[in-house]
Design a protein around this motif. Sequence first.
Motif, mmCIF file in Angstrom:
data_model
loop_
_atom_site.group_PDB
_atom_site.id
_atom_site.type_symbol
_atom_site.label_atom_id
_atom_site.label_comp_id
_atom_site.label_asym_id
_atom_site.label_seq_id
_atom_site.Cartn_x
_atom_site.Cartn_y
_atom_site.Cartn_z
ATOM 1 N N PRO A 1 37.393 47.905 36.013
ATOM 2 C CA PRO A 1 38.234 47.298 35.386
ATOM 3 C C PRO A 1 39.948 47.145 35.712
ATOM 4 C CG PRO A 1 37.205 48.679 33.895
ATOM 5 C CD PRO A 1 36.653 48.981 35.300
ATOM 6 N N ARG B 1 39.135 39.935 41.695
ATOM 7 C CA ARG B 1 37.842 40.230 41.368
ATOM 8 C C ARG B 1 37.460 41.792 41.802
ATOM 9 N NH1 ARG B 1 33.116 36.408 43.826
ATOM 10 N NH2 ARG B 1 34.829 35.176 45.083
ATOM 11 N N SER C 1 40.393 35.681 31.817
ATOM 12 C CA SER C 1 39.233 36.338 32.425
ATOM 13 C C SER C 1 37.889 35.089 31.878
ATOM 14 C CB SER C 1 38.952 37.788 32.108
ATOM 15 O OG SER C 1 37.621 37.998 32.665
ATOM 16 N N THR C 2 36.826 35.244 32.550
ATOM 17 C CA THR C 2 35.736 34.792 31.965
ATOM 18 C C THR C 2 34.738 35.894 31.141
ATOM 19 O OG1 THR C 2 34.634 34.861 33.815
ATOM 20 C CG2 THR C 2 35.564 32.885 33.445
ATOM 21 N N GLU C 3 35.229 36.979 31.205
ATOM 22 C CA GLU C 3 34.549 38.082 30.470
ATOM 23 C C GLU C 3 34.525 38.196 29.025
ATOM 24 O OE1 GLU C 3 35.008 41.753 32.510
ATOM 25 O OE2 GLU C 3 35.512 41.032 34.444
ATOM 26 N N LYS C 4 33.773 38.466 28.313
ATOM 27 C CA LYS C 4 33.937 38.608 26.817
ATOM 28 C C LYS C 4 34.501 39.918 26.699
ATOM 29 C CE LYS C 4 30.491 35.485 25.477
ATOM 30 N NZ LYS C 4 29.311 35.054 24.633
ATOM 31 N N ALA D 1 39.720 43.642 33.030
ATOM 32 C CA ALA D 1 38.762 42.804 33.442
ATOM 33 C C ALA D 1 38.302 43.128 34.842
ATOM 34 C CB ALA D 1 38.647 41.532 33.002
ATOM 35 N N LEU D 2 36.862 42.803 35.012
ATOM 36 C CA LEU D 2 36.549 42.947 36.552
ATOM 37 C C LEU D 2 36.749 41.592 37.274
ATOM 38 C CD1 LEU D 2 32.945 44.132 35.936
ATOM 39 C CD2 LEU D 2 35.095 45.524 36.613
ATOM 40 N N LEU D 3 37.201 40.262 36.445
ATOM 41 C CA LEU D 3 37.301 39.199 36.997
ATOM 42 C C LEU D 3 38.549 38.397 36.253
ATOM 43 C CD1 LEU D 3 36.728 36.652 38.850
ATOM 44 C CD2 LEU D 3 35.108 35.875 37.217
ATOM 45 N N GLN D 4 39.520 38.113 37.077
ATOM 46 C CA GLN D 4 41.025 37.774 36.390
ATOM 47 C C GLN D 4 41.282 36.299 36.982
ATOM 48 O OE1 GLN D 4 43.288 40.513 34.298
ATOM 49 N NE2 GLN D 4 42.331 42.185 35.306
ATOM 50 N N ARG E 1 42.846 34.329 42.053
ATOM 51 C CA ARG E 1 41.475 35.008 41.355
ATOM 52 C C ARG E 1 41.296 36.479 41.938
ATOM 53 N NH1 ARG E 1 36.548 31.250 41.767
ATOM 54 N NH2 ARG E 1 36.758 31.836 43.858
#
Length: 159
Positions: free
Chosen positions: A135, A131, A156-159, A50-53, A129
Amino acid sequence: VSFTTGGPDLKVGYARVTSRVPVEATAIFRVVGPTGNVLTEAGVGSARPALLQVGAVQKERAQDFDSGIAVVNVGEKQAKAVLELLNPAGQVIATNDEIVDLNSGAHTAAFLSQIFPSVANQNFEGSIRIRSNQPMAAVILRAKQGLVYSSLPVGSTEK
């Protein structure tokens, strides 16, 4: 897959699985003493890129517990990441934008106290966090005196 060092040599790395069907995996870290007895063992589940974890981290000075964070760039380009340390209220209290600058396929790992020297000599509970512009897959391991005792989930807040 099993890696045995037979001595003090450290093995590091990661595995990447490509499949046309969903696949999950688990890695087990085991440290065996000189007489063959298991000193510690911890399982780590699959890490989704993910790009944000975000993940929970902890540093306990008296018990010599620290959180180890490992990341791998699974993107096709060089990854530049910013790591932020958040207190329990979710406020950023420290930032490190220098430790994670990885080529495609490269990985790195460090303890929380190495990433954020401000917590090296104190107790800390909060979250990290991560960022990135590419990925990345990440895992968090809880260690005591350098021996892994457990893994903590990374979300992550990514789907």
